[in-house]
Scaffold this active site. Structure first.
Site, PDB file in Angstrom:
ATOM      1  N   ASP A  17       0.869  -1.164   0.000  1.00  0.00           N
ATOM      2  CA  ASP A  17       0.000   0.000   0.000  1.00  0.00           C
ATOM      3  C   ASP A  17       0.913   1.223   0.000  1.00  0.00           C
ATOM      4  OD1 ASP A  17      -2.258   1.704   0.480  1.00  0.00           O
ATOM      5  OD2 ASP A  17      -1.735   1.680   2.620  1.00  0.00           O
ATOM      6  N   ASP A  19      -0.045   5.172   0.885  1.00  0.00           N
ATOM      7  CA  ASP A  19      -0.235   6.153   1.965  1.00  0.00           C
ATOM      8  C   ASP A  19      -0.368   5.468   3.332  1.00  0.00           C
ATOM      9  OD1 ASP A  19      -0.298   8.162  -0.028  1.00  0.00           O
ATOM     10  OD2 ASP A  19      -2.425   7.797  -0.355  1.00  0.00           O
TER      11      ASP A  19
HETATM   12 MG    MG Z   1      -2.929   3.250   3.372  1.00  0.00          MG
END
Ligand code: MG
Length: 178
Positions: A17, A19
């Site tokens: 992932d 952010d």
């Molecule tokens: Mg995230």
């Protein structure tokens, strides 16, 4: 619980992932340009370690700021080019970045927790075996994405939460345990 990571080698793939794992999240907003992109501590070192251990490293990221018209795909591409350059300059590697601009889960085949970005990655790199893949994310949708594809799931969180195979405080800690 710290040592239940599978034994990995270069036949394994790392799904990341973005952010909250690689860079600091911006509360109630999106990272709209490179100036707003801030690497979390140790991430570049972690990626340098991961580059040696994993055959493929791909980012899968929900980016509904694009779907909402708050930023353009060009803005996002620019951020991702810079991101890949900086990771490479630090000895790491990102093989591909997949993003989903969809605004809601409803009707989306690609917005995590839906598995679409995983299949896209496998289409680009046919050697990807989801049974030999790890997802590292900071949200329950990342963990559900991984579970939908039968990956090993690692949650980045400061305290223990359910629904992940392993919970760690940072990507650097993850890399150190490999
Ligand atoms: Mg995230």
């Amino acid at each position: 619980m710290e040592n239940n990571l599978p034994q990995i080698d270069t036949s394994w793939t790392l799904f990341l992932d973005r952010d909250g794992v690689l860079n600091k999240k911006i509360d109630d907003d999106y990272v709209r340009n490179w100036q707003q992109f801030e690497f979390l501590p140790g991430v570049k070192s972690a990626l340098a370690i991961c580059a040696e251990k994993f055959g493929r490293i791909v980012i899968v990221t929900n980016q509904r700021g694009v779907g909402r018209g708050l930023m353009s795909e060009t803005d996002l591409h620019e951020i991702h080019m810079q991101l890949m350059d900086e990771v490479e300059a630090a000895g790491g590697r990102i093989d591909a970045i997949f993003y989903c601009p969809d605004i809601t889960d409803e009707g989306s085949t690609h917005r995590k927790p839906q598995p679409g970005m995983g299949y896209d990655a496998q289409h680009l790199f046919p050697e990807i075996d989801f049974a030999k893949s790890i997802i590292v994310g900071d949200s329950s949708s990342d963990m559900a994405f991984g579970k939908n594809l039968h990956m090993f799931t690692v949650l980045i969180a400061q305290n223990s939460k359910p629904n992940a195979d392993l919970v760690l405080p940072s990507l650097l800690r993850f890399a150190e345990l490999l």
